[in-house]
Design an enzyme around this catalytic site. Structure first.
Site, PDB file in Angstrom:
ATOM      1  N   ASP A   6      -9.030   3.304  -2.041  1.00 47.82           N
ATOM      2  CA  ASP A   6      -9.981   3.791  -1.038  1.00 47.82           C
ATOM      3  C   ASP A   6     -11.308   4.218  -1.653  1.00 47.82           C
ATOM      4  O   ASP A   6     -11.629   5.418  -1.731  1.00 47.82           O
ATOM      5  CB  ASP A   6      -9.362   4.952  -0.267  1.00 47.82           C
ATOM      6  CG  ASP A   6      -8.103   4.541   0.477  1.00 47.82           C
ATOM      7  OD1 ASP A   6      -7.853   3.331   0.586  1.00 47.82           O
ATOM      8  OD2 ASP A   6      -7.366   5.426   0.940  1.00 47.82           O
TER       9      ASP A   6
ATOM     10  N   ASP B  88       0.858  -1.186   0.000  1.00 47.10           N
ATOM     11  CA  ASP B  88       0.000   0.000   0.000  1.00 47.10           C
ATOM     12  C   ASP B  88       0.896   1.239   0.000  1.00 47.10           C
ATOM     13  O   ASP B  88       2.110   1.143   0.220  1.00 47.10           O
ATOM     14  CB  ASP B  88      -0.888  -0.040   1.252  1.00 47.10           C
ATOM     15  CG  ASP B  88      -2.046   0.946   1.203  1.00 47.10           C
ATOM     16  OD1 ASP B  88      -2.314   1.496   0.115  1.00 47.10           O
ATOM     17  OD2 ASP B  88      -2.682   1.161   2.246  1.00 47.10           O
TER      18      ASP B  88
ATOM     19  N   GLU C 163       2.620   4.832  -4.231  1.00 46.22           N
ATOM     20  CA  GLU C 163       2.514   5.672  -5.432  1.00 46.22           C
ATOM     21  C   GLU C 163       3.774   6.526  -5.729  1.00 46.22           C
ATOM     22  O   GLU C 163       3.951   6.841  -6.912  1.00 46.22           O
ATOM     23  CB  GLU C 163       1.309   6.619  -5.296  1.00 46.22           C
ATOM     24  CG  GLU C 163      -0.030   5.933  -5.377  1.00 46.22           C
ATOM     25  CD  GLU C 163      -0.380   5.170  -4.111  1.00 46.22           C
ATOM     26  OE1 GLU C 163      -1.085   4.165  -4.216  1.00 46.22           O
ATOM     27  OE2 GLU C 163       0.083   5.578  -3.035  1.00 46.22           O
TER      28      GLU C 163
END
Length: 769
Positions: A467, A388, A391
C-alpha cells in the site's frame, strides 16, 4: 551477553568440520566453491536442519581444507577462506586472492538471541534485504525481518515491511570487492548496519541456533549462487509482462468490461484486468458475488477474445459462517485444517469478512486442499491469482496487527509457534497456490502475485510493494526498492503505478507511468475512495503521455522477455543498479534515481515535481539517446532535457535490442518477424535470442529455441536455431551512427535506419557501409 567462547576441539572430514565451543557448537561446510555454510548453536547438539528458503540443498558438499596456525583455524575452498579465532569464536571472510572481505568480532548470545558482529570498512555499504525503503545503500539503517501489514507507513523509519529477506550484499568501493550474507533463519532477525554505531554491524537472530551462508565473487556471481541455492523465477506467461490495470475495486463485470472497452477504444495497450476483494460473495474466498459477478464466465470469455486476461485476489483468511452456508469453511472445519492456540483452542481472528480462520499451510494436505479450491476460478476463466493480507494481517490486535504468537503450525511434526512460522506463512500460501495451479492446468504457466514473502518466494511468485502512496517520494523510492529486490533474488517486482492511497496529480501519474513501464511488474492500482487513475483519468494530454509510455513498454517487450529468460537461468535481475556490471564506486553506489534494464538500456526517470531537465550520470562506454540519437560519453554527468512527454532513456554502444511493432496486447506479438535495434561499437556484440511458445510449461521440457545474432561494426549475422519460426528480420541502426549517409536499401523509421532481411531457415549474413 555471553560469547560462544573458545574452540576446545575440532573434528574434520572431507566435506565439513565441526567445532566444539566453550558455549556451543559450530559446523562448517561448503555447498559451492564460492559459498560456505556455518551452523551455530548455543546447545550441545544441532537440531535437524530444516530450511523454508532452500528446497533442494546440494547433495554433495565441496571439499574443504582446514589448517591451524597458533590460535587461528583457516577453512578453505577453491573460492574463499574463513579464518576462525580459536580463543573467542569469531570469523573473518577472505576471497581466494587472500583479500579480506569481512572482519568479525566474537559472536554474542543471551537467553533469547544470538548476534553476529561485523566490523565494516570505511566506505563499505550494504544492499538487498528486500523492499525496505531507505536510500539505495542500507548502511546506517536497521532492517527488522518480521512481516507486517504496514499500510500508510512506507518511509525510511519503517524498519519492517511485508516481507522478510535476511540476505544482503556488501560492496567495498575501495577494493571493488563484494560478498554475500544470507541468514537462513525464519525467526525474527535484525540487521543493524551501523544504525546504533556507524562502525559496527550487528546481525541478531531471535533464536539460539542459526544457519548462515557467506558468498564470494563478483556481484553477479553472488546473486547467481544465492538464487541457485534458494531458487529462481520460472518463465512467466507473456501476458503478465504487459500492462496491468487494477482498482480496489471494479465493482461488477459491467464496470470491468467498460474499462476494457475504453482501453481498446483509446488504443492504449493492456493485457490484464484485476479484481479486488469486492468480487466475492461477502468476502468469502473462492466465491463470486451472485449479482454483480453472476456472469463471470461469459465476461472472461468475451474479454479474452479482445486480448484481456483476468486476475483475482485470494486472501488466506476463511470467513466464519454457520454450518452449511460456506462449503470451504465446512470442509476445513471437518478436516481440522485451521491454526490453533497452544492450548488446542481454534483461533478466530478478524479481517474483511469479520470472524476469520487461518489455514495451516505448513501441512501438505492443507496445501493440496487449498490448491484444489482454485478450480472454481479456473472454471470461471480466471488466469492468475493475487495473495494479499498474508503477513498474516489480522485486525484483532491493533498493536501487532497479526495473529497471536502462540498459534501453532505443523512444521514437519515440530508444531512450532509463530516465532518460527510467522515469516514463512505467505511463502507457504504461495507454494500451495502454485502447486494447485500446476495440477489444475499442468501445461499452463501459472501467475501469482504476493504481498508477504520470505527468501525463496521467487520460485513461486511475483512481488509488489503493498500500500504505497501517491507521492513523489514514493515514486522515487520505488526505484531503490526495485533495485534492492533484484539484488535479493526477487526480480519480478514493482510498485503500484500512481500510488495506492491518496490522489495523484496529473503530472505524477504521467511520470509514474513512464517509470512503471520499466518495472518488471507493471500495474496501475488505486484504493477505494480515491479518484480514478486509469491512463485517461486526467484528460487528453496526460492520456497521450501515458499511452506513449505504455506503448514503449510493449515496444521493448521482446527485450524484457530475453532478460526474463536470463533471470530464469542465472538469477540476474532485469532492473539493475549502475554498479551491477562491475563499476563499483562511491558514485554509482549513491545514484538512487537511475537504473539499468539489462546491460543495454539506461533509464533516468524524472522524480521531482515540475522538473523538465535532470542530471544523468553515464557509466563507462558511449551512450545514445533512445529518442534523438545524441551521443554521450561515459563516466560523465550531463544535464538532459526531460519534457513531460518523455522519459530520458539511453542505449549503450555494442547493443542488440529485440523490439516489437505497435500492438494492443501480447496476443498480437508476431513471432515470425524479428526486429532488432543495433548500436555498433569497437568489439563484436552477440545475443543468444531465446524463443518459446510464451504461454506453456513446455520450455521446462527443453522445448525452446536459441538463435544467434552477431553484430560487428558493419556486419550483421543471424543463425536460426532449429525450429525457429522467424521468417523476416527488420535490422535497424541509429541514423546518427552513419553520419547522415544514405545506406542502400534502408528506410528511415524515426531515428533508426531499417532494412528488411528475409530468413530462409539458414544462416543470414549482411554487410552495410
Amino acid at each position: 551477553m555471553k560469547t560462544l567462547g573458545s574452540v576446545s576441539k575440532i573434528f574434520k572430514d572431507k566435506n565439513s568440520c565441526n567445532l566444539l565451543l566453550e558455549n556451543g557448537r559450530a559446523e562448517i561446510s561448503a555447498p559451492y566453491k564460492n559459498a560456505v555454510r556455518i551452523r551455530l548453536t548455543t546447545g550441545s547438539t544441532f537440531e535437524t536442519y530444516r530450511s523454508y528458503a532452500i528446497e533442494n540443498y546440494p547433495e554433495k558438499a565441496e571439499n574443504i581444507l582446514v589448517k591451524n596456525v597458533k590460535d587461528t583455524y583457516t577453512v578453505k575452498t577453491d573460492g574463499l577462506q574463513l579464518k576462525i579465532n580459536a580463543k573467542s569464536f569469531s570469523f573473518d571472510l577472505l576471497d581466494s586472492d587472500n583479500t579480506l572481505l569481512s572482519k568479525g568480532a566474537p559472536l554474542e548470545f543471551d537467553a533469547e538471541s544470538m548476534t553476529d558482529i561485523r566490523i565494516p570498512f570505511k566506505a563499505e555499504d550494504y544492499f538487498g534485504l528486500g523492499e525496505r525503503i531507505t536510500p539505495l545503500g542500507r548502511r546506517g539503517y536497521k532492517s527488522i525481518n518480521w512481516n507486517i501489514d504496514c499500510a500508510r507507513h512506507h518511509n525510511e523509519t519503517q524498519e519492517s515491511m511485508y516481507i522478510s529477506i535476511p540476505f544482503m550484499i556488501s560492496l567495498n568501493p575501495d577494493s571493488g570487492k563484494a560478498f554475500g550474507y544470507f541468514l537462513d533463519v525464519s525467526y525474527k532477525t535484525e540487521f543493524d548496519l551501523g544504525n546504533t554505531d556507524w562502525n559496527v554491524s550487528r546481525i541478531k537472530s531471535y533464536c539460539q541456533e542459526i544457519t548462515l551462508f557467506l558468498f564470494t565473487g563478483s556481484l553477479s556471481e553472488i546473486v547467481e549462487t544465492y538464487t541457485r541455492l534458494t531458487g529462481r523465477h520460472a518463465m512467466p506467461p507473456i501476458w503478465a509482462l504487459g500492462y496491468n490495470q487494477c482498482r480496489w475495486s471494479y465493482m461488477s463485470t459491467a464496470e470491468a468490461a467498460d474499462i476494457a472497452r475504453t482501453f481498446r477504444k483509446k488504443k492504449i495497450p493492456c493485457d490484464v484486468l484485476w479484481y479486488d476483494i469486492d468480487y466475492m460473495d461477502n468476502f468469502r474466498v473462492f466465491t463470486f458475488d451472485k449479482e454483480r459477478f453472476a456472469d463471470i464466465k461469459s465476461h472472461c470469455e468475451s474479454l479474452k477474445k479482445e486480448g484481456f486476461r483476468h486476475v483475482v485476489i485470494v486472501d488466506p483468511g476463511v470467513k466464519v459462517d454457520e454450518k452449511g452456508i460456506y462449503q470451504v469453511l465446512d470442509e476445513a472445519n471437518n478436516a481440522d485444517y485451521f491454526m490453533k492456540h497452544a492450548n488446542g483452542k481454534e483461533y478466530v481472528g478478524k479481517v474483511w469478512p469479520g470472524g476469520t480462520k487461518f489455514p495451516d499451510f505448513s501441512r501438505k494436505e492443507v496445501r493440496e486442499w487449498w490448491g484444489a479450491l482454485h478450480k472454481v476460478y479456473h472454471d470461471a476463466g480466471i488466469d492468475g491469482f493475487w495473495n494479499d493480507m498474508n503477513e498474516i494481517a489480522d485486525f484483532t490486535d491493533p498493536t501487532t496487527k497479526t495473529v497471536p504468537a502462540d498459534l501453532l503450525m505443523y512444521d514437519d511434526g515440530r508444531w512450532s509457534n509463530q516465532n518460527r512460522m510467522h515469516n514463512v506463512y505467505g511463502l507457504l500460501e504461495a507454494k500451495a497456490t502454485i502447486e494447485g495451479m500446476r495440477k489444475l492446468k499442468p501445461n499452463d504457466r501459472p501467475f501469482l502475485l504476493t504481498r508477504a514473502a520470505y527468501c525463496g518466494i521467487q520460485k513461486y511468485s511475483a512481488k509488489w510493494y503493498g500500500d504505497n502512496t501517491s507521492t513523489w517520494n514514493h515514486l522515487k523510492e520505488s526505484i531503490q526498492q526495485t533495485i534492492n529486490m533484484g539484488l535479493s533474488g526477487i526480480g519480478f517486482a514493482g510498485a503500484d503505478v500512481g500510488g495506492f492511497t491518496h490522489n495523484p496529480t496529473p503530472e505524477l501519474l504521467a511520470r509514474w507511468t513512464q517509470l512503471g513501464a520499466f518495472y518488471p511488474f507493471f500495474r496501475n492500482h488505486t484504493a477505494k475512495n480515491q479518484i480514478q487513475q486509469e491512463p485517461w483519468a486526467f484528460g487528453s494530454e496526460i492520456e497521450s503521455i501515458c499511452r506513449d509510455a505504455i506503448n514503449l513498454r510493449y515496444h521493448l517487450l521482446p527485450y524484457f522477455y530475453q532478460l526474463f529468460r536470463q533471470m530464469h537461468e542465472t538469477g540476474h535481475p532485469i532492473f539493475r543498479s549502475l554498479f551491477w556490471d562491475g563499476e563499483i564506486s562511491c558514485t554509482t553506489m549513491n545514484i538512487t534515481d537511475q537504473f539499468m534494464i539489462g546491460s543495454s538500456l539506461l533509464v533516468a526517470p524524472v522524480v521531482e515535481r515540475g522538473a523538465r531537465t535532470r542530471k544523468v550520470y553515464f557509466p563507462k562506454g558511449k551512450w545514445y539517446s533512445y529518442f534523438t540519437g545524441e551521443m554521450f560519453m561515459g563516466e560523465s554527468e550531463y544535464v538532459i532535457d526531460a519534457p513531460l512527454t518523455s522519459i530520458p532513456l539511453f542505449i549503450k554502444e555494442n547493443s542488440i535490442i529485440p523490439v516489437s511493432d505497435k500492438i494492443q496486447s501480447t496476443n498480437e506479438l508476431n513471432k515470425k518477424v524479428l526486429i532488432v535495434e543495433c548500436t555498433p561499437g569497437e568489439a563484436p556484440v552477440q545475443l543468444s535470442y531465446y524463443e518459446d511458445d510464451l504461454l506453456t510449461n513446455d520450455y521446462e521440457k527443453g522445448k525452446f529455441i536459441k538463435s544467434k545474432i552477431i553484430y560487428n561494426k558493419n556486419k550483421f549475422e543471424f543463425t536460426p536455431g532449429k525450429g525457429s519460426e522467424i521468417g523476416l528480420i527488420k535490422f535497424r541502426i541509429l541514423s546518427t551512427l552513419v553520419n547522415g549517409r544514405k545506406l542502400n536499401g534502408f528506410v528511415k523509421q524515426g531515428i533508426w535506419l531499417e532494412k528488411e532481411l528475409a530468413v530462409n531457415g539458414k544462416k543470414l549474413s549482411f554487410m552495410h557501409e
